[in-house]
Scaffold this motif. Sequence first.
Motif, PDB file in Angstrom:
ATOM      1  N   ASN A   1     -13.333   4.539  -5.408  1.00 49.98           N
ATOM      2  CA  ASN A   1     -12.872   4.618  -4.026  1.00 49.98           C
ATOM      3  C   ASN A   1     -12.421   6.024  -3.675  1.00 49.98           C
ATOM      4  O   ASN A   1     -11.958   6.780  -4.532  1.00 49.98           O
ATOM      5  CB  ASN A   1     -11.737   3.612  -3.768  1.00 49.98           C
ATOM      6  CG  ASN A   1     -10.376   4.162  -4.114  1.00 49.98           C
ATOM      7  OD1 ASN A   1      -9.798   4.933  -3.347  1.00 49.98           O
ATOM      8  ND2 ASN A   1      -9.858   3.806  -5.285  1.00 49.98           N
ATOM      9  N   SER A   2     -12.569   6.318  -2.399  1.00 50.05           N
ATOM     10  CA  SER A   2     -12.017   7.546  -1.831  1.00 50.05           C
ATOM     11  C   SER A   2     -11.388   7.187  -0.492  1.00 50.05           C
ATOM     12  O   SER A   2     -11.791   7.685   0.557  1.00 50.05           O
ATOM     13  CB  SER A   2     -13.112   8.596  -1.665  1.00 50.05           C
ATOM     14  OG  SER A   2     -12.523   9.804  -1.202  1.00 50.05           O
ATOM     15  N   GLU A   3     -10.423   6.275  -0.559  1.00 55.24           N
ATOM     16  CA  GLU A   3      -9.829   5.723   0.657  1.00 55.24           C
ATOM     17  C   GLU A   3      -9.049   6.776   1.441  1.00 55.24           C
ATOM     18  O   GLU A   3      -9.088   6.797   2.673  1.00 55.24           O
ATOM     19  CB  GLU A   3      -8.899   4.556   0.297  1.00 55.24           C
ATOM     20  CG  GLU A   3      -9.570   3.421  -0.489  1.00 55.24           C
ATOM     21  CD  GLU A   3     -10.246   2.405   0.411  1.00 55.24           C
ATOM     22  OE1 GLU A   3      -9.817   2.248   1.554  1.00 55.24           O
ATOM     23  OE2 GLU A   3     -11.217   1.784  -0.043  1.00 55.24           O
ATOM     24  N   GLY A   4      -8.306   7.622   0.726  1.00 55.53           N
ATOM     25  CA  GLY A   4      -7.532   8.658   1.408  1.00 55.53           C
ATOM     26  C   GLY A   4      -6.246   8.144   2.034  1.00 55.53           C
ATOM     27  O   GLY A   4      -5.834   8.586   3.109  1.00 55.53           O
ATOM     28  N   LEU A   5      -5.618   7.199   1.329  1.00 54.13           N
ATOM     29  CA  LEU A   5      -4.313   6.667   1.733  1.00 54.13           C
ATOM     30  C   LEU A   5      -4.272   6.092   3.148  1.00 54.13           C
ATOM     31  O   LEU A   5      -3.344   6.385   3.918  1.00 54.13           O
ATOM     32  CB  LEU A   5      -3.215   7.742   1.589  1.00 54.13           C
ATOM     33  CG  LEU A   5      -2.868   8.141   0.166  1.00 54.13           C
ATOM     34  CD1 LEU A   5      -1.910   9.343   0.166  1.00 54.13           C
ATOM     35  CD2 LEU A   5      -2.256   6.978  -0.599  1.00 54.13           C
ATOM     36  N   PRO A   6      -5.228   5.248   3.516  1.00 52.34           N
ATOM     37  CA  PRO A   6      -5.078   4.559   4.801  1.00 52.34           C
ATOM     38  C   PRO A   6      -3.867   3.638   4.711  1.00 52.34           C
ATOM     39  O   PRO A   6      -3.734   2.868   3.744  1.00 52.34           O
ATOM     40  CB  PRO A   6      -6.379   3.738   4.924  1.00 52.34           C
ATOM     41  CG  PRO A   6      -6.826   3.519   3.513  1.00 52.34           C
ATOM     42  CD  PRO A   6      -6.389   4.746   2.754  1.00 52.34           C
TER      43      PRO A   6
ATOM     44  N   ALA B   1      -0.302  10.088  -8.029  1.00 54.04           N
ATOM     45  CA  ALA B   1      -1.616  10.082  -8.664  1.00 54.04           C
ATOM     46  C   ALA B   1      -2.762   9.755  -7.729  1.00 54.04           C
ATOM     47  O   ALA B   1      -3.824   9.342  -8.189  1.00 54.04           O
ATOM     48  CB  ALA B   1      -1.602   9.078  -9.813  1.00 54.04           C
ATOM     49  N   CYS B   2      -2.608   9.942  -6.422  1.00 58.62           N
ATOM     50  CA  CYS B   2      -3.757   9.665  -5.548  1.00 58.62           C
ATOM     51  C   CYS B   2      -4.764  10.806  -5.652  1.00 58.62           C
ATOM     52  O   CYS B   2      -4.423  11.957  -5.390  1.00 58.62           O
ATOM     53  CB  CYS B   2      -3.345   9.500  -4.087  1.00 58.62           C
ATOM     54  SG  CYS B   2      -4.808   9.271  -3.034  1.00 58.62           S
ATOM     55  N   PRO B   3      -6.010  10.497  -6.040  1.00 57.75           N
ATOM     56  CA  PRO B   3      -6.996  11.566  -6.211  1.00 57.75           C
ATOM     57  C   PRO B   3      -7.769  11.896  -4.943  1.00 57.75           C
ATOM     58  O   PRO B   3      -8.664  12.732  -4.986  1.00 57.75           O
ATOM     59  CB  PRO B   3      -7.949  10.978  -7.272  1.00 57.75           C
ATOM     60  CG  PRO B   3      -7.906   9.504  -7.050  1.00 57.75           C
ATOM     61  CD  PRO B   3      -6.542   9.183  -6.470  1.00 57.75           C
ATOM     62  N   ASN B   4      -7.442  11.279  -3.828  1.00 60.06           N
ATOM     63  CA  ASN B   4      -8.396  11.260  -2.708  1.00 60.06           C
ATOM     64  C   ASN B   4      -7.984  11.981  -1.437  1.00 60.06           C
ATOM     65  O   ASN B   4      -8.680  11.848  -0.430  1.00 60.06           O
ATOM     66  CB  ASN B   4      -8.713   9.800  -2.342  1.00 60.06           C
ATOM     67  CG  ASN B   4      -9.350   9.059  -3.491  1.00 60.06           C
ATOM     68  OD1 ASN B   4      -9.991   9.666  -4.332  1.00 60.06           O
ATOM     69  ND2 ASN B   4      -9.150   7.756  -3.543  1.00 60.06           N
TER      70      ASN B   4
ATOM     71  N   LYS C   1       0.861  -1.182   0.000  1.00 60.50           N
ATOM     72  CA  LYS C   1       0.000   0.000   0.000  1.00 60.50           C
ATOM     73  C   LYS C   1       0.896   1.228   0.000  1.00 60.50           C
ATOM     74  O   LYS C   1       1.982   1.219   0.587  1.00 60.50           O
ATOM     75  CB  LYS C   1      -0.897  -0.010   1.245  1.00 60.50           C
ATOM     76  CG  LYS C   1      -1.768   1.235   1.443  1.00 60.50           C
ATOM     77  CD  LYS C   1      -2.843   1.399   0.388  1.00 60.50           C
ATOM     78  CE  LYS C   1      -3.590   2.738   0.539  1.00 60.50           C
ATOM     79  NZ  LYS C   1      -4.526   2.981  -0.592  1.00 60.50           N
TER      80      LYS C   1
ATOM     81  N   ASN D   1       3.945   7.057  -5.963  1.00 59.38           N
ATOM     82  CA  ASN D   1       2.587   7.313  -6.437  1.00 59.38           C
ATOM     83  C   ASN D   1       2.390   8.819  -6.558  1.00 59.38           C
ATOM     84  O   ASN D   1       2.364   9.521  -5.549  1.00 59.38           O
ATOM     85  CB  ASN D   1       1.611   6.692  -5.426  1.00 59.38           C
ATOM     86  CG  ASN D   1       0.160   6.933  -5.778  1.00 59.38           C
ATOM     87  OD1 ASN D   1      -0.166   7.350  -6.887  1.00 59.38           O
ATOM     88  ND2 ASN D   1      -0.727   6.678  -4.832  1.00 59.38           N
TER      89      ASN D   1
ATOM     90  N   ASN E   1      -3.071   4.931 -12.592  1.00 57.96           N
ATOM     91  CA  ASN E   1      -3.858   4.976 -11.371  1.00 57.96           C
ATOM     92  C   ASN E   1      -5.334   5.178 -11.719  1.00 57.96           C
ATOM     93  O   ASN E   1      -5.694   5.241 -12.888  1.00 57.96           O
ATOM     94  CB  ASN E   1      -3.346   6.135 -10.504  1.00 57.96           C
ATOM     95  CG  ASN E   1      -3.445   5.805  -9.045  1.00 57.96           C
ATOM     96  OD1 ASN E   1      -4.507   5.437  -8.574  1.00 57.96           O
ATOM     97  ND2 ASN E   1      -2.360   5.930  -8.322  1.00 57.96           N
ATOM     98  N   THR E   2      -6.176   5.306 -10.697  1.00 57.31           N
ATOM     99  CA  THR E   2      -7.612   5.499 -10.931  1.00 57.31           C
ATOM    100  C   THR E   2      -7.866   6.831 -11.642  1.00 57.31           C
ATOM    101  O   THR E   2      -7.058   7.763 -11.575  1.00 57.31           O
ATOM    102  CB  THR E   2      -8.388   5.500  -9.601  1.00 57.31           C
ATOM    103  OG1 THR E   2      -7.828   6.483  -8.734  1.00 57.31           O
ATOM    104  CG2 THR E   2      -8.324   4.131  -8.936  1.00 57.31           C
TER     105      THR E   2
HETATM  106  C1  DHB Z   1      -5.852   6.006  -3.068  1.00 61.47           C
HETATM  107  C2  DHB Z   1      -6.811   5.691  -3.949  1.00 61.47           C
HETATM  108  C3  DHB Z   1      -6.503   5.581  -5.255  1.00 61.47           C
HETATM  109  O1  DHB Z   1      -7.435   5.260  -6.166  1.00 61.47           O
HETATM  110  C4  DHB Z   1      -5.236   5.784  -5.668  1.00 61.47           C
HETATM  111  O2  DHB Z   1      -5.037   5.691  -6.955  1.00 61.47           O
HETATM  112  C5  DHB Z   1      -4.247   6.083  -4.793  1.00 61.47           C
HETATM  113  C6  DHB Z   1      -4.563   6.192  -3.450  1.00 61.47           C
HETATM  114  C7  DHB Z   1      -6.292   6.183  -1.702  1.00 61.47           C
HETATM  115  O3  DHB Z   1      -7.229   6.977  -1.535  1.00 61.47           O
HETATM  116  O4  DHB Z   1      -5.765   5.596  -0.765  1.00 61.47           O
END
Ligand code: DHB
Length: 333
Positions: free
Chosen positions: A71-76, A139-142, A43, A137, A215-216
């Motif tokens: 997803n909108s995980e936000g890098l957990p 490219a995280c959109p979140n 991760k 990475n 990435n997404t």
């Molecule tokens: C996260 C989600 C993604 O789709 C990504 O491309 C990178 C990081 C995340 O929110 O953790």
Amino acid sequence: DIGCHLAGLHLSSCILNASGPRTNTEQQLLEIARSSAGAVCSKSATLEERSGNDQPRYTEIQLGDRTSSINSEGLPNKGFAAYTEASLLRRLRESAEPAGKPYILSISGLSLQENLRMLDLLLESGSVEHLSAVEVNVACPNVPGKPLVGYDFPQFEAVLKEISAHPVFTANPTLALGFKLPPYLDAPLFDAVAGMLNPLAKSKGGVLGYVVCCNTLGSALAVDVETETTVLHPKGGFGGLGGPVVRYLAMGNVSHFRSRLDESIHVVGCGGVCTGEDAFAHILCGATAVQVATQHRVEGPTCFYRIAEELKDLMRRKGYKRLEDFRGKLKVR
Ligand code: DHB
């Protein structure tokens, strides 16, 4: 044989996991090590542990028998130290099947300084000799308030230059450097990004080994018609779109970059790979290896075995013995 050489690493299978689903905990990473995945990718780590965005932050979209995701995980994540500690790396080595399976550390610092700090720590730690690659990475959109680095070209260029100049890579010539890119949608943008990446190629004395496309796709919005609400909660309901619905876009990105990048910079395909045919198509577009995210989340780590067997069946049917027989050989009608 579906093995490949990626940026100096040997992968016994070209199918590996993407950073993201099922990559957060030691248990999950060990399961990937024991699976048929060609490498283990963590991760995306930040310097400190993060719990990520509020729930609900993930939803699935079903089209026929294919599952896509927003997803909108936000890098957990458990924080940089958890993904580089000696005991995890030792257990990964002990569990790896086959032995020697590469371990890729994904990092996604919330600033260039944070990424450089993690590389400093890596340089000082004894773990670096057991690490195969660092995948940055961009490219995280979140993450609320953090626009995507890969779309902000002045910032992106500084990030590329400073990270690729970090001494951890010159001191460890076998440590591969990769960047996970966002999807791009227009030819001039591919030209501009390739123009920033090519000077960093090994053939030019640089250290850049590979890019992941992609990435997404950000700013996707799932809507619940009954409740007339967004499906996800964070960031006004917007999230990153992944899975089969972005496969065509991902293959377009693979092909655009393969035709523009120095040969020494490998392209890893990522987007909508559910079957051996999907992997084959990515490789035909020029991918050296293929990452799986949404399908890994849906199916679990046995997906790496199934997809690999399907790819081998397809290659047998076509009379191909190795990936080089068809990689990048897509014909234009
Ligand atoms: C996260 C989600 C993604 O789709 C990504 O491309 C990178 C990081 C995340 O929110 O953790």
